[in-house]
Design a protein around this motif. Structure first.
Motif, mmCIF file in Angstrom:
data_model
loop_
_atom_site.group_PDB
_atom_site.id
_atom_site.type_symbol
_atom_site.label_atom_id
_atom_site.label_comp_id
_atom_site.label_asym_id
_atom_site.label_seq_id
_atom_site.Cartn_x
_atom_site.Cartn_y
_atom_site.Cartn_z
ATOM 1 N N LEU A 134 -16.434 22.867 78.889
ATOM 2 C CA LEU A 134 -16.423 22.329 77.533
ATOM 3 C C LEU A 134 -16.369 20.806 77.542
ATOM 4 N N HIS A 135 -15.513 20.238 78.374
ATOM 5 C CA HIS A 135 -15.394 18.781 78.425
ATOM 6 C C HIS A 135 -16.687 18.128 78.909
ATOM 7 N N LYS A 136 -17.390 18.808 79.769
ATOM 8 C CA LYS A 136 -18.687 18.293 80.216
ATOM 9 C C LYS A 136 -19.667 18.203 79.050
ATOM 10 N N GLU A 137 -19.679 19.220 78.201
ATOM 11 C CA GLU A 137 -20.561 19.209 77.030
ATOM 12 C C GLU A 137 -20.137 18.118 76.037
ATOM 13 N N ILE A 138 -18.836 17.950 75.853
ATOM 14 C CA ILE A 138 -18.350 16.913 74.939
ATOM 15 C C ILE A 138 -18.732 15.527 75.453
ATOM 16 N N PHE A 370 -7.871 21.937 68.704
ATOM 17 C CA PHE A 370 -8.473 21.374 69.907
ATOM 18 C C PHE A 370 -8.194 19.880 70.024
ATOM 19 N N GLY A 371 -8.170 19.194 68.889
ATOM 20 C CA GLY A 371 -7.842 17.770 68.924
ATOM 21 C C GLY A 371 -6.410 17.526 69.351
ATOM 22 N N GLY A 372 -5.486 18.335 68.814
ATOM 23 C CA GLY A 372 -4.080 18.170 69.152
ATOM 24 C C GLY A 372 -3.780 18.481 70.601
ATOM 25 N N SER A 373 -4.485 19.451 71.176
ATOM 26 C CA SER A 373 -4.235 19.798 72.579
ATOM 27 C C SER A 373 -4.876 18.797 73.534
ATOM 28 N N ASP A 376 -3.891 13.505 74.671
ATOM 29 C CA ASP A 376 -3.725 12.597 75.799
ATOM 30 C C ASP A 376 -5.068 12.044 76.276
ATOM 31 N N ILE A 377 -6.174 12.539 75.675
ATOM 32 C CA ILE A 377 -7.512 12.023 75.987
ATOM 33 C C ILE A 377 -8.107 11.507 74.680
ATOM 34 N N PRO A 378 -7.899 10.234 74.342
ATOM 35 C CA PRO A 378 -8.269 9.720 73.022
ATOM 36 C C PRO A 378 -9.707 10.019 72.592
ATOM 37 N N ALA A 379 -10.665 9.950 73.506
ATOM 38 C CA ALA A 379 -12.066 10.190 73.133
ATOM 39 C C ALA A 379 -12.260 11.621 72.654
ATOM 40 N N TYR A 380 -11.576 12.577 73.282
ATOM 41 C CA TYR A 380 -11.714 13.972 72.875
ATOM 42 C C TYR A 380 -10.977 14.228 71.563
ATOM 43 N N ARG A 381 -9.829 13.596 71.411
ATOM 44 C CA ARG A 381 -9.108 13.744 70.140
ATOM 45 C C ARG A 381 -9.953 13.205 68.989
ATOM 46 N N GLU A 382 -10.583 12.071 69.170
ATOM 47 C CA GLU A 382 -11.443 11.516 68.127
ATOM 48 C C GLU A 382 -12.664 12.394 67.889
ATOM 49 N N PHE A 383 -13.175 13.018 68.940
ATOM 50 C CA PHE A 383 -14.368 13.841 68.835
ATOM 51 C C PHE A 383 -14.182 14.962 67.825
#
Length: 447
Positions: A134-138, A370-373, A376-383
């Motif tokens: 999933l993180h690879k796709e994001i 998903f944002g809350g979990s 600790d990774i700001p780019a994913y939280r913003e995504f």
């Protein structure tokens, strides 16, 4: 389920508060024999059902709970169990004098005290592989800003033992067409079926068969889904036409209610901000930061889920989504439900998230879970504010929408449909009376 907004009578509430559910049921029957307003009659009839479901949701004795943790966690001791239980770290309730533990109490311990995950005897390697995928796709979507489209083959099923009933009626979720889903095609089914309209708000296939034999209801289907990537100027956002979006700005008791507590919270979070986009963003950030993820019991067991999240600062994906929707609507921002599955190449599980409208850009997705979990990774939280991955099966676009054809009895989940519903000629079959399966057999990028 609007009747859940009605408070229980004092005596019934007292009996439940001390764990005397037998006493509560006896008092309930006494009061149903007297005059009551119609909404209270509905409330008490449901309370009778709710107590049965509540007991089913807390199946383990203390010794059984200790056995589960000792089996799964390296070096776990009885003293450790007693310490955690005394500190209220294990989800339990008293039922008629006996302490019983919630069916996923062990999973919730891992959420609230992640240090125990390191001591698990068996690690879930598929979960970690899915997270990496999933993180690879994001990462790709963040860097390229070119949403991809995927073709997915999914299957849902319900298995149930034969009974003396005459017929089983089954509703299974199917991908609806709309928003990010462009098409759905049925590939196979276990029985002849009725398929609800393509864009229906809680889309299902309906099947029925004789109940005398063990039965597996199943449906396999293919759908095409796109990622959502948003690029907009938030300073161009304006207030929407309230009349046009009245259905997405209103209260929907019992779980989207503009109570004094939630109104106060909305004002506290927003402060002096008046831009709709930044108001919604402030709600998302607050939920990600303050509402801890935990599993919940069946939603039907709670009187008000959005307020539960605001008071207890915990909840699962749907509870977080409902709080976000309620806060947005209080501040005049149209918001709605979306749910189905988190559907990844290695498997699927039920999942909920939200959508909100910004004028003139349209509906944007928000996944507070998903944002809350990933805070600790700001780019994913913003995504996850305004963007969404394609690891989804979307079967629902509204909360508390009826099924087609309508059920005759209480639904196992009165609000959403992600795993299916089952009933006979005489009653609903509760979720502990059947087993469901969610499968992903193909996940292919096509664009």
């Amino acid at each position: 389920m609007k009747f859940l907004a009605a408070q229980l009578p004092e005596k019934i509430s007292f009996f439940e508060s001390i764990g005397d559910y037998d006493g509560a049921l006896k008092e309930l029957e006494i009061q149903l024999d007297d005059y009551l307003p119609s909404i209270m009659i509905e409330r008490l009839r449901w309370e009778r059902e709710r107590i049965v479901r509540l007991k089913n949701n807390y199946p383990y004795s203390a010794s059984e709970a200790l056995g589960i943790l000792s089996r799964d966690i390296e070096g776990f001791t009885e003293g450790e169990f007693d310490s955690l239980n005394s500190a209220r770290k294990l989800d339990s309730m008293i039922f008629d004098g006996e302490e019983k533990f919630e069916k996923r109490f062990d999973k919730n311990l891992l959420f609230t005290m992640p240090e125990y995950e390191k001591r698990l005897k068996s690690k879930n390697t598929d979960r970690e592989a899915t997270r990496v995928s999933l993180h690879k796709e994001i990462d790709r979507l963040i860097s390229e800003r070119q949403p991809a489209r995927f073709r997915v083959v999914a299957k849902s099923s319900i298995s149930v033992e034969g009974s003396d009933e005459s017929v089983y009626r089954c509703w299974l979720p199917v991908s609806r067409v709309g928003d990010q889903v462009s098409s759905t095609r049925i590939l196979s089914s276990s029985h002849s079926y009725f398929l609800s309209p393509a864009d229906y708000s809680q889309r299902t296939v309906y099947m029925e068969t004789a109940a005398k034999n063990d039965t597996v209801f199943s449906i396999e289907y293919e759908y095409e889904i796109s990622e959502i990537s948003t690029s907009l100027d938030p300073f161009s956002c304006v207030e929407p036409d309230a009349k046009r979006f009245s259905g997405y700005l209103c209260e929907q008791a019992p779980h989207v209610v503009f109570s004094p507590l939630v109104r106060s919270l909305a004002e506290e979070i927003v402060g002096s901000e008046n831009n709709p986009y930044f108001i919604a963003k402030s709600f998302y950030d607050w939920i990600c930061e303050n509402v801890k993820y935990t599993f919940m019991s069946e939603y039907a067991l709670y009187p008000n889920l959005s307020e539960f999240a605001a008071v207890n600062l915990r909840g699962d994906c749907g509870v977080k989504a409902l709080l976000f929707i309620t806060l947005c609507r209080i501040k005049g921002i149209p918001a709605r439900w979306q749910s189905g599955w988190f559907a990844a190449p290695l498997g699927a599980s039920p999942h909920d998230w939200a959508m909100f409208w910004v004028e003139p850009f349209g509906w944007l997705p928000v996944d507070c879970s998903f944002g809350g979990s990933r805070k600790d990774i700001p780019a994913y939280r913003e995504f996850y504010f305004g963007n969404l991955d394609a690891y989804r099966m979307v079967s629902n676009s509204a909360f508390m929408s009826p099924l087609v054809p309508a059920k005759r009895f209480y639904r196992s989940d009165p609000y959403d449909n992600q795993v299916g519903e089952l009933e006979t000629e005489s009653r609903n079959l509760r979720s502990n009376e059947w087993e469901y399966s969610l499968e992903i057999s193909s996940f292919e990028r096509i664009l």
